[in-house]
Design a protein around this motif. Structure first.
Motif, PDB file in Angstrom:
ATOM      1  N   UNK B 398      21.211  43.126 -48.372  1.00 15.71           N
ATOM      2  CA  UNK B 398      21.241  42.003 -49.301  1.00 15.71           C
ATOM      3  C   UNK B 398      21.233  42.472 -50.759  1.00 15.71           C
ATOM      4  N   UNK B 399      20.352  43.440 -51.044  1.00 18.78           N
ATOM      5  CA  UNK B 399      20.206  43.899 -52.442  1.00 18.78           C
ATOM      6  C   UNK B 399      21.349  44.802 -52.906  1.00 18.78           C
ATOM      7  N   UNK B 400      22.084  45.347 -51.947  1.00 15.20           N
ATOM      8  CA  UNK B 400      23.187  46.248 -52.299  1.00 15.20           C
ATOM      9  C   UNK B 400      24.207  45.580 -53.211  1.00 15.20           C
ATOM     10  N   UNK B 401      24.425  44.295 -52.924  1.00 11.83           N
ATOM     11  CA  UNK B 401      25.507  43.616 -53.644  1.00 11.83           C
ATOM     12  C   UNK B 401      24.997  42.741 -54.783  1.00 11.83           C
ATOM     13  N   UNK B 402      23.699  42.866 -55.067  1.00  8.39           N
ATOM     14  CA  UNK B 402      23.195  42.172 -56.258  1.00  8.39           C
ATOM     15  C   UNK B 402      22.961  43.245 -57.324  1.00  8.39           C
ATOM     16  N   UNK B 403      23.118  42.873 -58.551  1.00 10.15           N
ATOM     17  CA  UNK B 403      22.891  43.813 -59.651  1.00 10.15           C
ATOM     18  C   UNK B 403      23.982  44.833 -59.807  1.00 10.15           C
ATOM     19  N   UNK B 404      25.142  44.572 -59.213  1.00 11.48           N
ATOM     20  CA  UNK B 404      26.237  45.534 -59.343  1.00 11.48           C
ATOM     21  C   UNK B 404      26.836  45.552 -60.741  1.00 11.48           C
ATOM     22  N   UNK B 405      26.575  44.476 -61.486  1.00  8.48           N
ATOM     23  CA  UNK B 405      27.116  44.430 -62.859  1.00  8.48           C
ATOM     24  C   UNK B 405      26.367  45.421 -63.760  1.00  8.48           C
ATOM     25  N   UNK B 406      25.134  45.745 -63.342  1.00 14.40           N
ATOM     26  CA  UNK B 406      24.358  46.694 -64.151  1.00 14.40           C
ATOM     27  C   UNK B 406      24.656  48.121 -63.683  1.00 14.40           C
ATOM     28  N   UNK B 407      25.589  48.760 -64.329  1.00 13.59           N
ATOM     29  CA  UNK B 407      25.924  50.127 -63.928  1.00 13.59           C
ATOM     30  C   UNK B 407      25.417  51.125 -64.964  1.00 13.59           C
ATOM     31  N   UNK B 408      24.176  50.914 -65.368  1.00 16.05           N
ATOM     32  CA  UNK B 408      23.545  51.821 -66.315  1.00 16.05           C
ATOM     33  C   UNK B 408      23.381  53.191 -65.640  1.00 16.05           C
ATOM     34  N   UNK B 409      23.999  54.249 -66.207  1.00 21.02           N
ATOM     35  CA  UNK B 409      23.939  55.559 -65.546  1.00 21.02           C
ATOM     36  C   UNK B 409      22.510  56.015 -65.249  1.00 21.02           C
ATOM     37  N   UNK B 410      21.590  55.706 -66.155  1.00 22.91           N
ATOM     38  CA  UNK B 410      20.210  56.166 -65.933  1.00 22.91           C
ATOM     39  C   UNK B 410      19.609  55.566 -64.670  1.00 22.91           C
ATOM     40  N   UNK B 411      20.037  54.350 -64.341  1.00 18.83           N
ATOM     41  CA  UNK B 411      19.482  53.741 -63.121  1.00 18.83           C
ATOM     42  C   UNK B 411      20.192  54.290 -61.883  1.00 18.83           C
ATOM     43  N   UNK B 412      21.389  54.835 -62.072  1.00 19.47           N
ATOM     44  CA  UNK B 412      22.130  55.363 -60.922  1.00 19.47           C
ATOM     45  C   UNK B 412      21.635  56.756 -60.542  1.00 19.47           C
ATOM     46  N   UNK B 413      21.297  57.571 -61.558  1.00 19.22           N
ATOM     47  CA  UNK B 413      20.890  58.949 -61.247  1.00 19.22           C
ATOM     48  C   UNK B 413      19.652  58.959 -60.346  1.00 19.22           C
ATOM     49  N   UNK B 414      18.724  58.028 -60.577  1.00 22.07           N
ATOM     50  CA  UNK B 414      17.457  57.890 -59.827  1.00 22.07           C
ATOM     51  C   UNK B 414      16.573  59.138 -59.935  1.00 22.07           C
ATOM     52  N   UNK B 415      17.050  60.302 -59.516  1.00 20.55           N
ATOM     53  CA  UNK B 415      16.178  61.488 -59.550  1.00 20.55           C
ATOM     54  C   UNK B 415      16.679  62.531 -60.544  1.00 20.55           C
ATOM     55  N   UNK B 416      17.540  62.132 -61.438  1.00 24.11           N
ATOM     56  CA  UNK B 416      18.035  63.083 -62.447  1.00 24.11           C
ATOM     57  C   UNK B 416      19.527  63.305 -62.320  1.00 24.11           C
ATOM     58  N   UNK B 417      20.154  63.421 -63.490  1.00 25.41           N
ATOM     59  CA  UNK B 417      21.610  63.543 -63.529  1.00 25.41           C
ATOM     60  C   UNK B 417      22.079  64.835 -62.839  1.00 25.41           C
ATOM     61  N   UNK B 418      21.399  65.929 -63.150  1.00 20.41           N
ATOM     62  CA  UNK B 418      21.819  67.222 -62.603  1.00 20.41           C
ATOM     63  C   UNK B 418      21.704  67.224 -61.080  1.00 20.41           C
ATOM     64  N   UNK B 419      20.597  66.696 -60.578  1.00 19.80           N
ATOM     65  CA  UNK B 419      20.392  66.607 -59.122  1.00 19.80           C
ATOM     66  C   UNK B 419      21.533  65.799 -58.492  1.00 19.80           C
ATOM     67  N   UNK B 420      21.822  64.692 -59.149  1.00 17.12           N
ATOM     68  CA  UNK B 420      22.852  63.790 -58.634  1.00 17.12           C
ATOM     69  C   UNK B 420      24.207  64.497 -58.569  1.00 17.12           C
TER      70      UNK B 420
END
Lengths: 322, 481
Positions: B398-420
């Motif tokens: 259900x939550x996968x398809x909500x908040x898709x408009x917010x593609x803030x990179x910082x929220x996508x990395x979750x554990x750090x850009x380099x790790x990602x």
């Protein structure tokens, strides 16, 4: 087996060892040389002071060596009594020193069992810790020998984050902490807890310290007693400090552990020992949240105020009269 | 003793060296004692369960072979199945079924008092039980003659490279190899070591690094919306593949060093063009086990079509529950059963649809579409496999398809850009290797190159594994099964 197979295998392994050693030296001597642990370590061996502060991040950020005077803060983040013991032993065996007063933390989390197995930063601790002895004590020799091997031969294993930061920012940013200024081992921390989500932060910290752990771990008691024996054997007075914490941290911790029982248990370790002093400042700054960087660490203002208190008490109790 | 630990490396080097130095007639002693030692490193007392299972299967097999009456043979088989499955049931499923009953009874306000047991699941119990079951069934069916030597049979059950998480070896394939004398063969040994190295790379660099992201998101699903949940789901698909196929590579490579060939367990499953094909390429040793011993026993496809559908579905359901005592695994298995049946039911319709869009004229596009759809069906099922509960799985979807408009990179990395980025790059690297391997195995490809190039590649993989790997002794996911 063909001779060429043995010959090739030996060359392959020799090159492997050569590259491994090279990478190990590059990581320890160059990449990590800018980490705060290594900077403090280099500093320490340049000074010789009357007062030595050891322990974890509570003492590291809470006691300003310059304010206390003739002191060096040789604490390390995450250092438990095991690591503290080995560090003290190394220092005392290294060469004769002036210091006759040792200050170490004696906090709510100091004996918690989840601190009893801190296997990390072996690139730094390899110099101090006897992993063989510790592995036997902990009945987990493979884990401690692995840590020994890692510290001495493969310190870069799994540390891609530091390698990345080094190539991205240089030495300024490596290590578990971002680059911070340190003064004779005291680490400056300018964060202000009062401006943060206090309850959330306090809950996270207390869960890190107390969730699912035993309040008093036998191994930590064992090593605490070894610190005491070692220090008294060298005529060193020990001051145990219960560092200031916030009331949020204290109240959540009280839900997770029986604080009174814990205090009674650990206070008994000190009773009847004339060269040991227990100074309790746990609730000293309950109403001054702006003196903290998070729920259980003092910030620069807090460390200044607290270090002055400690300095005055050291004088008033005549502990430095030697 | 985890495969991804220094202890295992030391253990493996010692056992392998001793194995080749030892006279052939004593090697079984070494292999059996080291296999038992390997197993006892987790929990010494659980060895008794394995010995129990070994003895039951061995002696029922002996009696079965000697019995002349069909009914006596059947009785021996039933005895073996019941005793072996009872142990598995008790340790793996008792609490699950008990708790499920408790919930149902509580719903109707009935009191239910059967106690739960706080016990550890013996490592590898599902795997070695399947070894012993297949042995008993093969003897009953007359496919295999009973093993004469108890210790060799014990070695078959406990053979350390495949003991805790497969591949599930068949007695007819493994037992004869345990009798063979294996001398040191440089090519075979180095080939096995290369496979082990690749397995370590997949486990330590890809699976364990992806696990950091996946665990963060899946353990706190309510805190994430949109992209992180979608990425974590994609990551989990590769995490579980690299975790399990990495383990299998280490097991197969380790056995190969010791002269034993184990069955391949994976054949680039995410390139499958349909669900049935996926199951021919994913955990092959388990799929074939279920096909041979459950599906065929139920009648397979040579029955009325509704019975056939039932057989397919029930096999997938059991396969799901084999993975773990949780309703999430049952849903995962059920979902795959449903996919499988849909692939049967819709075969004609899909043919007509592809003809309508003239896809047969564009075989590459058709294949890409098939792979894409199959992969995403598998992906959907993985959500149930990984989620802590069914309600969590639905929340994630259900939550996968909500908040898709917010593609803030910082929220996508979750554990750090380099790790990602390392996680993504390592997946791309592995899939490139897979693409190359369609035509030729990489090990064979490199063995034909000059020494300097070969060694450079080996050093690169060894030190990449050391630098990019995660060394926090993460268990293999399939160890829990």
């Amino acid at each position: 087996m063909k001779r060429s197979v043995i010959y090739n295998s030996l060359i392959f392994i020799s090159i492997l060892i050569f590259i491994a050693r090279g990478l190990s030296m590059f990581y320890s001597e160059i990449i990590m040389s800018g980490s705060y642990s290594m900077r403090i370590d280099r500093d320490f061996y340049r000074y010789d002071n009357k007062i030595l502060m050891l322990g974890d991040s509570h003492s590291m950020t809470g006691l300003n060596s310059e304010i206390i005077g003739d002191a060096f803060n040789f604490s390390s983040g995450g250092a438990n009594y095991m690591k503290t013991y080995y560090k003290l032993k190394y220092i005392l065996n290294d060469k004769p020193r002036r210091f006759k007063v040792l200050i170490i933390p004696f906090d709510l989390h100091s004996f918690a069992s989840n601190r009893s197995d801190v296997l990390m930063d072996s690139y730094y601790w390899k110099k101090y810790v006897n992993y063989w002895e510790l592995g036997l004590r902990k009945k987990n020799l493979p884990a401690y020998l692995t840590e020994y091997l890692r510290g001495n031969y493969f310190p870069y294993a799994g540390e891609f984050g530091n390698v990345y930061l080094y190539f991205k920012d240089g030495q300024q940013n490596v290590g578990k902490e971002k680059y911070r200024k340190v003064i004779k081992g005291y680490m400056i921390d300018d964060e202000n807890y009062s401006k943060k989500d206090k309850m959330k932060l306090a809950r996270t910290r207390t869960e890190e310290h107390f969730k699912g752990t035993k309040s008093v771990d036998e191994d930590l008691v064992f090593y605490f007693n070894k610190i005491v024996s070692l220090a008294s054997g060298h005529g060193i007075k020990i001051i145990l400090i219960k560092f200031p914490i916030t009331d949020e941290y204290y109240s959540i911790a009280s839900e997770m552990m029986q604080v009174d029982k814990y205090n009674a248990q650990i206070n008994s370790l000190v009773e009847g020992k004339p060269d040991m002093f227990l100074w309790d400042y746990q609730n000293f700054f309950f109403d001054k949240d702006y003196l903290f960087s998070d729920s259980d660490h003092l910030n620069t203002a807090g460390a200044t105020e607290f270090s002055n208190i400690i300095k005055d008490r050291l004088k008033s109790e005549g502990i430095l009269d030697f | 003793m985890l495969f991804n630990s220094i202890s295992f490396l030391v253990f493996f080097v010692v056992v392998t060296t001793a194995y080749f130095l030892m006279p052939f007639r004593y090697r079984w002693v070494l292999l059996l004692s080291s296999s038992y030692f390997f197993y006892m490193c987790w929990n010494p007392t659980h060895i008794f369960l394995m010995i129990f299972s070994t003895l039951i299967s061995f002696y029922t097999g002996q009696y079965m072979a000697r019995a002349e009456k069909r009914s006596t043979k059947k009785m021996c088989l039933v005895l073996s199945l019941v005793l072996n499955l009872s142990v598995l049931f008790f340790f793996k499923y008792y609490n699950f079924i008990n708790d499920s009953f408790r919930i149902v009874f509580n719903q109707f306000n009935y009191s239910y008092v059967l106690p739960s047991f706080n016990m550890l699941l013996p490592i590898g119990i599902s795997f070695y039980t399947f070894h012993t079951l297949s042995y008993s069934i093969d003897i009953y069916r007359g496919i295999k003659k009973p093993e004469k030597h108890l210790v060799i049979f014990a070695l078959y059950v406990a053979y350390f490279p495949q003991l805790v998480a497969g591949p599930i070896a068949r007695a007819s394939k493994l037992l004869p190899q345990l009798y063979e004398e294996h001398s040191f063969d440089y090519d075979r040994v180095t080939d096995g070591l290369k496979l082990m190295l690749w397995g370590f790379f997949k486990k330590l660099v890809i699976a364990d690094r992806l696990a950091i992201y996946v665990n963060q998101v899946y353990n706190n699903p309510s805190e994430y919306h949109g992209a992180p949940l979608i990425i974590a789901t994609y990551f989990f698909a590769f995490q579980i593949y690299c975790d399990f196929s990495g383990y299998s590579d280490i097991a197969i490579g380790g056995a190969q060093v010791l002269g034993v060939d184990l069955i391949d367990n994976f054949k680039r499953p995410y390139f499958s063009k349909s669900i049935p094909e996926f199951w021919r390429r994913w955990h092959i040793s388990l799929s074939t086990w279920f096909k041979d011993y459950v599906y065929i026993a139920l009648g397979g496809s040579r029955v009325h079509k509704w019975r056939w559908y039932y057989n397919v579905f029930i096999v997938f359901l059991i396969s799901g529950l084999w993975h773990g005592a949780n309703w999430t695994f049952a849903v995962w298995g059920g979902l795959h059963g449903f996919y499988y049946l849909c692939s049967i039911w819709t075969a004609d319709f899909r043919e007509r649809l592809t003809a309508y869009f003239r896809l047969p004229e564009y075989p590459f596009i058709r294949k890409v579409l098939q792979v894409f759809i199959t992969f995403h069906l598998v992906l959907l099922a993985w959500i149930f496999f990984r989620a802590s509960s069914i309600s969590d799985a639905f929340m994630i979807i259900n939550n996968m398809f909500s908040g898709l408009s917010n593609l803030d990179p910082d929220s996508i990395w979750v554990v750090g850009k380099a790790e990602f980025l390392v996680s993504v790059m390592s997946i791309v690297f592995m899939e490139c290797i897979h693409l190359v391997q369609r035509h030729k195995k990489m090990r064979k490809f490199f063995s034909e190159k000059p020494l300097g190039i070969r060694w450079a590649v080996y050093y690169l993989i060894i030190f990449s594994t050391l630098i990019f790997g995660v060394f926090t002794s993460n268990q293999f996911i399939y160890f829990q099964f």
